[in-house]
Design an enzyme around this catalytic site. Structure first.
Site, PDB file in Angstrom:
ATOM      1  N   GLU A 124      11.111  16.199  14.383  1.00 39.06           N
ATOM      2  CA  GLU A 124      11.370  16.193  12.941  1.00 39.06           C
ATOM      3  C   GLU A 124      10.389  17.164  12.275  1.00 39.06           C
ATOM      4  OE1 GLU A 124       9.921  12.702  10.852  1.00 39.06           O
ATOM      5  OE2 GLU A 124      11.819  12.484   9.815  1.00 39.06           O
ATOM      6  N   GLU A 184      11.137   1.532   9.232  1.00 41.76           N
ATOM      7  CA  GLU A 184      12.047   2.634   8.872  1.00 41.76           C
ATOM      8  C   GLU A 184      11.302   3.911   9.193  1.00 41.76           C
ATOM      9  OE1 GLU A 184      15.116   2.528   7.915  1.00 41.76           O
ATOM     10  OE2 GLU A 184      15.299   0.393   7.519  1.00 41.76           O
ATOM     11  N   LYS A 235       0.863  -1.180   0.000  1.00 38.19           N
ATOM     12  CA  LYS A 235       0.000   0.000   0.000  1.00 38.19           C
ATOM     13  C   LYS A 235       0.902   1.234   0.000  1.00 38.19           C
ATOM     14  CE  LYS A 235      -1.766   2.680   2.964  1.00 38.19           C
ATOM     15  NZ  LYS A 235      -1.566   3.919   2.189  1.00 38.19           N
ATOM     16  N   CYS A 273      14.173  11.522   5.100  1.00 40.15           N
ATOM     17  CA  CYS A 273      14.281  11.014   6.479  1.00 40.15           C
ATOM     18  C   CYS A 273      15.664  11.243   7.057  1.00 40.15           C
ATOM     19  CB  CYS A 273      13.923   9.540   6.509  1.00 40.15           C
ATOM     20  SG  CYS A 273      14.818   8.582   5.285  1.00 40.15           S
TER      21      CYS A 273
HETATM   22  P1  NAD Z   1       2.989   8.353   7.579  1.00 35.44           P
HETATM   23  O1  NAD Z   1       3.395   7.597   8.783  1.00 35.44           O
HETATM   24  O2  NAD Z   1       1.971   9.402   7.723  1.00 35.44           O
HETATM   25  O3  NAD Z   1       2.458   7.375   6.441  1.00 35.44           O
HETATM   26  C1  NAD Z   1       3.261   6.305   5.948  1.00 35.44           C
HETATM   27  C2  NAD Z   1       2.349   5.257   5.355  1.00 35.44           C
HETATM   28  O4  NAD Z   1       1.588   4.663   6.406  1.00 35.44           O
HETATM   29  C3  NAD Z   1       1.338   5.783   4.340  1.00 35.44           C
HETATM   30  O5  NAD Z   1       1.213   4.855   3.291  1.00 35.44           O
HETATM   31  C4  NAD Z   1       0.053   5.832   5.161  1.00 35.44           C
HETATM   32  O6  NAD Z   1      -1.122   5.745   4.393  1.00 35.44           O
HETATM   33  C5  NAD Z   1       0.233   4.598   6.015  1.00 35.44           C
HETATM   34  N1  NAD Z   1      -0.585   4.530   7.225  1.00 35.44           N
HETATM   35  C6  NAD Z   1      -1.035   5.538   7.995  1.00 35.44           C
HETATM   36  N2  NAD Z   1      -1.763   5.048   9.039  1.00 35.44           N
HETATM   37  C7  NAD Z   1      -1.764   3.702   8.911  1.00 35.44           C
HETATM   38  C8  NAD Z   1      -2.338   2.630   9.656  1.00 35.44           C
HETATM   39  N3  NAD Z   1      -3.059   2.838  10.765  1.00 35.44           N
HETATM   40  N4  NAD Z   1      -2.137   1.354   9.228  1.00 35.44           N
HETATM   41  C9  NAD Z   1      -1.403   1.111   8.128  1.00 35.44           C
HETATM   42  N5  NAD Z   1      -0.851   2.093   7.370  1.00 35.44           N
HETATM   43  C10 NAD Z   1      -1.019   3.368   7.761  1.00 35.44           C
HETATM   44  O7  NAD Z   1       4.363   8.948   6.984  1.00 35.44           O
HETATM   45  P2  NAD Z   1       4.530   9.908   5.722  1.00 35.44           P
HETATM   46  O8  NAD Z   1       4.077  11.271   6.122  1.00 35.44           O
HETATM   47  O9  NAD Z   1       3.975   9.270   4.509  1.00 35.44           O
HETATM   48  O10 NAD Z   1       6.132   9.894   5.539  1.00 35.44           O
HETATM   49  C11 NAD Z   1       6.981  10.733   6.226  1.00 35.44           C
HETATM   50  C12 NAD Z   1       7.699   9.991   7.322  1.00 35.44           C
HETATM   51  O11 NAD Z   1       8.389   8.861   6.789  1.00 35.44           O
HETATM   52  C13 NAD Z   1       8.758  10.829   7.991  1.00 35.44           C
HETATM   53  O12 NAD Z   1       8.690  10.700   9.388  1.00 35.44           O
HETATM   54  C14 NAD Z   1      10.062  10.238   7.465  1.00 35.44           C
HETATM   55  O13 NAD Z   1      11.157  10.450   8.304  1.00 35.44           O
HETATM   56  C15 NAD Z   1       9.714   8.802   7.300  1.00 35.44           C
HETATM   57  N6  NAD Z   1      10.613   8.137   6.347  1.00 35.44           N
HETATM   58  C16 NAD Z   1      11.598   7.311   6.822  1.00 35.44           C
HETATM   59  C17 NAD Z   1      12.492   6.707   5.946  1.00 35.44           C
HETATM   60  C18 NAD Z   1      13.602   5.808   6.457  1.00 35.44           C
HETATM   61  O14 NAD Z   1      14.282   5.199   5.637  1.00 35.44           O
HETATM   62  N7  NAD Z   1      13.831   5.708   7.765  1.00 35.44           N
HETATM   63  C19 NAD Z   1      12.365   6.923   4.571  1.00 35.44           C
HETATM   64  C20 NAD Z   1      11.344   7.768   4.115  1.00 35.44           C
HETATM   65  C21 NAD Z   1      10.476   8.364   5.014  1.00 35.44           C
END
Ligand code: NAD
Length: 499
Positions: free
Chosen positions: A388, A253, A178, A287
């Site tokens: 962040e 991650e 997803k 990130c």
């Molecule tokens: P997010 O946590 O809002 O969403 C990530 C994903 O989770 C999306 O697909 C979202 O639809 C899904 N999601 C949300 N609630 C859920 C639930 N209850 N059950 C299952 N899936 C759910 O994050 P974002 O805003 O899309 O991304 C930004 C974040 O990602 C930042 O904190 C960034 O640091 C992190 N990030 C980390 C890395 C890494 O390698 N460590 C890489 C890229 C991004």
């Protein structure tokens, strides 16, 4: 414009609409134009996708593919991505507002990830163990963990997906992915490439939509063996708690608040130039962004004056604007969050040295732009230093000694990445080894390779992606003990013929 089929769910090899007919329209973050309308999965659709992945794993012919065959498929995927690079780059840029040059770099990275794991699929061999006893054949066998649920974010949509999909296919897993509801296009396009390369129906399934509904079953369904999640800390914790109910393997991650440490003896010209790239690449929506500058007191003024001056000159614009050096943020909600973060930092006592505002100009009115921002005079106890922002915001702190630099660099709940700038190689290595972050760059920022593990210490995550550990996440390890000369154990003195 995407073909209609790409905007539909893919379950067991069939593209289909959502079971309740729901849809979601994606708009371009930089100018608001409509990108595409995707089927919005219900929880029932996601459950159907999980069941398809389960059936393909348990009974499909995917399980009979050899490592060599899976390796060939992954190489073929890389070839298809090379062929279709411009299609993927422009779709990625449309969803994320990433400049097209950056999107092309991303696709190159995705190709290298598939090429790397193509070689790894060939290396999954059994291992004989010498147990020191005659007549015993002892073998360690690696097997795919099974059905993997993958949940990905919006900042590097296809790259984050490839870090999961390539090792999962290399090991023989099946999966449901997803992607972020904001950026589904390239992951969906990739499903067609997988199919073209020979991945059987049901092995790769995709659902689109909101986290809680479309994503909900992915971390709770008993048929899912592993959840691999990339995203924010709060969501990651929820996914981990949900997965605990059925004791799934979890790979997370999460976020970062990454220290970029400049010592006075550094090549300051290179350090300053890279400090800008460290934090402002992709508008800070990275990130591992170097969003926390730690600078030795004696060079603070020179370093920060120059960073603030250059931040003020960064040109914002659209993806195909040749003059633009940076694009817009992903959404209005995210831009508002970044803006509120900056205002709170100033209220907390930080000094605004650059940015802190939305750019003026007609070309920016329909997009979510925010000026690159530098906040000076920060201290480690401030919220802006600890949280962040995930936007184009740099916080600056000073230090006086090596020990203080290390202590500040570790004073965070996160542990994803960091950098050290110095011409003293011994000091660089000392500091790098004492920082509790998953990646440390010395006199550099941002490069990574598929051969090296990526991931976080502390609350930046669980497990690793890429490298050998990133492959091992998708494997089970089975020990087969084969006694070639079976005999009685005679542990118990049971009398022959007695009950
Ligand atoms: P997010 O946590 O809002 O969403 C990530 C994903 O989770 C999306 O697909 C979202 O639809 C899904 N999601 C949300 N609630 C859920 C639930 N209850 N059950 C299952 N899936 C759910 O994050 P974002 O805003 O899309 O991304 C930004 C974040 O990602 C930042 O904190 C960034 O640091 C992190 N990030 C980390 C890395 C890494 O390698 N460590 C890489 C890229 C991004």
């Amino acid at each position: 414009m995407l073909n209609h089929d790409v905007t539909q769910l893919l379950i067991n090899g069939q593209r289909r609409a959502s079971s309740d007919g729901g849809t979601r329209t994606i708009t371009h973050p930089a100018d608001g134009h409509e990108v595409a309308t995707f089927a919005e999965a219900t929880a029932a659709d996601t459950t159907a996708a999980i069941e398809a992945a389960r059936a393909a794993f348990d009974g499909g012919h995917w399980g009979s593919f050899t490592g060599e065959q899976r390796s060939k498929i992954l190489s073929q995927v890389a070839d298809i991505l090379e062929r279709d690079k411009e299609i993927f780059a422009s779709a990625e840029s449309e969803d994320t507002a990433k400049r097209i040059v950056e999107a092309r770099y991303d696709i190159d990275d995705v190709i290298s990830v598939f090429r790397h794991f193509a070689t790894k699929a060939n290396e999954l061999h059994e291992r004989d163990i010498n147990v020191g006893r005659d007549g015993i054949r002892s073998t360690m066998v690696t097997e795919p963990i099974g059905i993997v649920a993958m949940i990905t974010p919006w900042n590097y949509p296809l790259l984050q997906a490839s870090w999961k999909i390539a090792p999962a296919l290399a090991t023989g897993c099946t999966f449901v992915i997803k992607p972020s509801e904001l950026t589904p296009s390239t992951t969906s396009l990739l499903m067609n490439s997988l199919s073209e390369a020979g991945v059987p129906d049901g092995v790769a399934n995709i659902v689109f939509g909101a986290g809680a509904t479309a994503g909900g079953p992915l971390s709770v369904h008993p048929d899912v063996d592993m959840v691999s999640f990339t995203g924010g800390l709060a969501t990651g914790k929820r996914v981990m708690a949900n997965a605990a109910e059925t004791v799934k393997r979890v790979a997370l991650e999460l976020g970062g608040k990454n220290p970029n440490i400049i010592f006075a003896d550094a090549d300051l010209d290179a350090a300053i130039d890279n400090a800008l790239t460290a934090v402002f690449l992709h508008s800070g929506q990275v990130c591992s962004a170097g969003a926390r500058l730690l600078v030795e007191r004696s060079v603070h003024d020179r370093v920060v004056d120059e960073i603030a001056r250059r931040a003020d000159h960064i040109v914002l614009g659209g993806a195909y604007d040749d003059d633009a050096e940076s694009g817009s943020l992903i959404s209005a909600a995210h831009r508002d969050k970044v803006e509120a973060y900056v205002n709170a930092a100033v209220a907390e006592g930080a000094t605004l040295r650059a940015g802190g505002v939305r750019p003026s100009g007609e070309q920016f009115t329909n997009g979510y732009f925010f000026r690159p921002t530098v906040l000076d005079n920060c201290t480690t106890d401030m919220t802006c230093v600890q949280d962040e922002s995930f936007g184009p915001v740099l916080t600056v702190e000073v230090f006086d000694t090596e020990a203080e630099a290390i202590a500040l660099g570790n004073d965070t709940i996160y542990g994803l990445a960091g950098a050290v700038w110095t011409t003293d190689d011994d000091k660089a290595q000392r500091v790098a080894r004492k920082l509790r972050h998953g990646t440390i760059w010395i006199n550099d920022y941002h490069p990574y390779v598929a051969q090296a593990e990526w991931g976080g210490y502390k609350q930046s995550g669980v497990g690793r992606e890429l490298g050998d550990a990133g492959l091992a996440e998708y494997l089970e390890h089975k020990h087969i003990w084969h006694n070639l000369v079976p005999a009685r154990s005679e542990w118990f003195r049971t009398m022959e013929g007695s009950n």
